[in-house]
Design a protein around this motif. Structure first.
Motif, mmCIF file in Angstrom:
data_model
loop_
_atom_site.group_PDB
_atom_site.id
_atom_site.type_symbol
_atom_site.label_atom_id
_atom_site.label_comp_id
_atom_site.label_asym_id
_atom_site.label_seq_id
_atom_site.Cartn_x
_atom_site.Cartn_y
_atom_site.Cartn_z
ATOM 1 N N LEU A 144 0.528 -3.095 9.171
ATOM 2 C CA LEU A 144 -0.852 -2.807 8.760
ATOM 3 C C LEU A 144 -1.614 -2.077 9.864
ATOM 4 O O LEU A 144 -2.778 -2.370 10.161
ATOM 5 C CB LEU A 144 -1.581 -4.092 8.364
ATOM 6 N N GLU A 145 -0.929 -1.097 10.478
ATOM 7 C CA GLU A 145 -1.523 -0.208 11.489
ATOM 8 C C GLU A 145 -2.058 -0.948 12.711
ATOM 9 O O GLU A 145 -2.934 -0.449 13.414
ATOM 10 C CB GLU A 145 -2.644 0.638 10.868
ATOM 11 N N SER A 146 -1.545 -2.148 12.960
ATOM 12 C CA SER A 146 -1.997 -2.884 14.144
ATOM 13 C C SER A 146 -1.353 -2.289 15.391
ATOM 14 O O SER A 146 -0.122 -2.136 15.465
ATOM 15 C CB SER A 146 -1.625 -4.371 14.025
ATOM 16 N N PHE A 181 0.826 -1.193 0.000
ATOM 17 C CA PHE A 181 0.000 0.000 0.000
ATOM 18 C C PHE A 181 0.867 1.253 0.000
ATOM 19 O O PHE A 181 2.003 1.230 0.497
ATOM 20 C CB PHE A 181 -0.931 0.003 1.218
ATOM 21 N N PRO A 182 0.381 2.367 -0.561
ATOM 22 C CA PRO A 182 1.154 3.609 -0.576
ATOM 23 C C PRO A 182 1.248 4.214 0.824
ATOM 24 O O PRO A 182 0.506 5.124 1.177
ATOM 25 C CB PRO A 182 0.369 4.509 -1.544
ATOM 26 N N ASP A 183 2.155 3.686 1.610
ATOM 27 C CA ASP A 183 2.338 4.116 3.003
ATOM 28 C C ASP A 183 3.785 3.808 3.381
ATOM 29 O O ASP A 183 4.564 3.317 2.561
ATOM 30 C CB ASP A 183 1.352 3.363 3.905
ATOM 31 N N GLU A 184 4.161 4.068 4.624
ATOM 32 C CA GLU A 184 5.514 3.775 5.066
ATOM 33 C C GLU A 184 5.764 2.269 5.087
ATOM 34 O O GLU A 184 4.830 1.471 5.201
ATOM 35 C CB GLU A 184 5.745 4.351 6.460
ATOM 36 N N VAL A 185 7.054 1.894 5.005
ATOM 37 C CA VAL A 185 7.416 0.479 5.020
ATOM 38 C C VAL A 185 6.906 -0.189 6.290
ATOM 39 O O VAL A 185 6.317 -1.280 6.243
ATOM 40 C CB VAL A 185 8.952 0.320 4.906
ATOM 41 N N LYS A 187 10.680 4.229 7.680
ATOM 42 C CA LYS A 187 9.727 5.305 7.388
ATOM 43 C C LYS A 187 9.701 5.671 5.903
ATOM 44 O O LYS A 187 9.003 6.601 5.506
ATOM 45 C CB LYS A 187 10.061 6.547 8.210
ATOM 46 N N THR A 188 10.439 4.931 5.097
ATOM 47 C CA THR A 188 10.446 5.178 3.656
ATOM 48 C C THR A 188 9.053 4.932 3.084
ATOM 49 O O THR A 188 8.399 3.941 3.421
ATOM 50 C CB THR A 188 11.459 4.258 2.957
ATOM 51 N N GLN A 189 8.606 5.841 2.227
ATOM 52 C CA GLN A 189 7.280 5.740 1.624
ATOM 53 C C GLN A 189 7.295 4.722 0.491
ATOM 54 O O GLN A 189 8.171 4.751 -0.377
ATOM 55 C CB GLN A 189 6.835 7.105 1.098
#
Length: 602
Positions: free
Chosen positions: A452-454, A442-446, A483-485
């Motif tokens: 997955l935001e858990s 997904f287009p988010d940080e590594v 933190k790389t996108q």
């Protein structure tokens, strides 16, 4: 909320089958919590419309009293009263419009969230038959059309209804006879409006459908732009787009032509009524049965009474878009999953025995063309079981059934002797980790792609997982590390790196069961050798189901189940199956023909 509210609707209902009344009734739960704010807005609208509609009544006073009696001071007072009424009406309309827009935004935000949440709860088969572009239109375009309807068209409808009522009341107050004469045109006007609405409704739905088709076409071709370029199919894509645009233009043009025709008919009707007024009222003025002030008031009131009709024709497109949007949104919300939740779910256990497929048969088309036929095998707890066979044999379907993306038509799947249909789907899937051949990032940080935001996954858990799959080193070399996108579809990573990130994602949740579907097919041989050692450590003592075309990846599993055309034809360890010299042995030697070292090691 949606599952209970729409329980009585057909899961396969089309837009045209859903009555507009039913669709808007379904929106009431979203509006109910804002009912006090809505009532305040309606109160402001009522006052503003009354002030705006009542000022023509002062024309009689200005002409028949102030002008006739040369009362300049009274005329100034009357004019200032008219201006004050209009100023207050405009201010109230402004306040009401701002508040209603905020309410509309709140409702639509919640509606979008509900539609998106409901889509995520639907089974995989729904998305196989509904293109992404059309689903995007439901979430964004249709909800926006509904917002415009609720905050703009509905306000105009209510305001115009009040306006017509006040205008009619003033007309009756000043001249019952003239009002009755003018009302002889009412049946024709009502028939015209109703006929226009019935004629244009299906056309507006066709416009919305063609608009969704354009969005779907653009989305699908942009997703596959690399294939279009490699195979030089730009002409084909343009032709498809031109066809979708031509259909949209045809429907759109016809609709606007109809609106223009309706507009012209209204203009003719207005002139006919004004002509009637001039003839009747003119003769009454000549005989002193009516004053000039009353006549002038009626002229203004006729112009004002046609304003709602003109606005209605201009708003008809927005009204129909809102109705169609409501139908389409309700169509999504009324969809039911083909994989229902249990009525009385039981907690998912700590697996102590294992997983069993018992005479499972499955067909994607619910016909006799079985993808799996009478499949039975065990995955004992802590053991590694592999599924082998050629493409299309039904291996991936086994995983889809185990995760309850689908339910088998025959047989059952149990965990520790309990049918998996008795567990909540989310709780069942929470105990599995899945690594696919087609990697989804997904287009988010590594770090967010792994966790997955858990909230339960810490940075320490993430780094422990990435070290296990040999991904930590390359992540640390990135400009911003964890933190790389990640770009869309992970395009700023190699396929091997994306595969390693998907491994880390699977490990970080510490699953009871590990599912690997061609999990190492996208990595090079050197990377594969690196992660095979990590996977062996990972799967040690963990229940695992592995699907592999590359048979070199499953040489040391506890059991290999060979599937051919949906049926189990062999099972055993790698050595046992090679010694049998059956179907698996042929596959193995065919795959590694010329690789003497692998064959010798076998």
């Amino acid at each position: 909320m949606t599952q209970d509210f729409y329980a009585d609707e057909k899961a396969t209902a089309t837009e045209s089958e859903i009555p507009a009344r039913k669709a808007f009734a379904a929106l009431w739960p979203f509006m109910r919590k804002h009912r006090r704010r809505i009532l305040v807005c309606l109160g402001l609208l009522l006052i503003a419309t009354l002030l705006s509609a009542a000022w023509p009544a002062l024309i009689k006073q200005a002409l028949d009293e102030n002008v006739k009696n040369s009362d300049v001071e009274g005329l100034v007072y009357t004019v200032l009263t008219i201006l004050a009424m209009q100023a207050v009406a405009l201010w109230l309309m402004y306040v009401q419009r701002i508040q209603l827009e905020r309410i509309g935004q709140d409702i639509i935000v919640e509606l979008k969230r509900t539609v998106f949440d409901h889509m995520l709860s639907l089974d995989v088969s729904y998305f196989n038959s509904h293109p992404v572009g059309r689903l995007m239109a439901r979430v964004e375009s249709d909800t926006e059309s509904l917002r415009m309807f609720l905050t703009n068209a509905v306000v105009i409808i209510i305001a115009d209804f009040i306006l017509l009522s006040v205008v009619l009341g003033i007309m009756f107050y000043f001249s019952v006879k003239l009002t009755l004469v003018l009302l002889t045109f009412a049946p024709l006007m009502i028939a015209l409006v109703i006929g226009f609405e019935r004629f244009t409704t299906p056309r507006f739905m066709a416009v919305r459908k063609s608009m969704a088709e354009v969005v779907a076409t653009v989305t699908e071709f942009l997703h596959g732009v690399s294939i279009i370029q490699v195979f030089d199919r730009k002409k084909y894509a343009i032709e498809r787009m031109n066809k979708a645009n031509a259909e949209k233009f045809k429907n759109d043009a016809f609709t606007h032509i109809t609106i223009t025709a309706f507009f012209n008919v209204l203009w003719m009707m207005e002139n006919l009524i004004i002509g009637t007024l001039l003839y009747v009222a003119g003769s009454w003025i000549a005989s002193d049965e009516m004053t000039v002030g009353v006549f002038s008031t009626f002229m203004v009131l006729i112009w004002r009474s046609f304003e709602p009709l003109y606005r209605g024709s201009e708003q008809m497109f927005q009204i129909q878009r809102g109705i169609t949007g409501a139908r389409r949104i309700f169509g999504v919300l009324s969809e039911k999953t083909a994989v229902p939740e249990p009525e009385e779910p039981i907690p998912f256990p700590r697996i102590t025995k294992g997983i069993r497929f018992e005479n499972v048969s499955f067909s994607y088309g619910n016909d006799e063309n079985w993808t799996l036929k009478d499949v039975s095998f065990d995955i004992p707890v802590g053991k590694r079981v592999a599924l082998a066979g050629v493409t299309g044999g039904g291996k991936t379907t086994v995983i889809s059934l185990l995760l309850r993306f689908y339910d088998p038509q025959k047989g059952r799947i149990t965990i520790d002797g309990v049918d998996i249909k008795k567990f909540r789907r989310t709780e069942l899937r929470r105990n599995f980790a899945l690594v696919l051949q087609d990697i989804v990032l997904f287009p988010d940080e590594v770090r967010n792609n792994i966790a997955l935001e858990s909230a339960e996954v810490t940075q320490e858990h993430i780094e422990e997982a990435t070290r296990t799959v040999e991904a930590h080193a390359f992540i640390e070399r990135l400009p911003l590390g964890y933190k790389t996108q990640v770009s869309e579809k992970g395009s700023n990573f190699s396929r091997g790196e994306r595969q390693l990130l998907s491994f880390a994602r699977a490990l970080v949740v510490n699953p009871q069961v590990l599912l690997l579907d061609e999990a190492t097919s996208s990595v090079d041989p050197a990377t594969e050798r690196t992660i095979q050692a990590s996977l062996k450590t990972l799967m040690e003592g963990r229940t695992s189901l592995i699907i592999a075309h590359r048979l070199s990846t499953i040489l040391d599993v506890d059991e290999i189940v060979v599937i051919r055309q949906g049926e189990i034809v062999e099972r055993g360890t790698h050595i046992d199956l090679i010694l049998k010299k059956g179907y698996y042995s042929k596959l193995f030697h065919l795959q590694f023909k010329g690789s003497e070292q692998v064959v010798q090691n076998a």
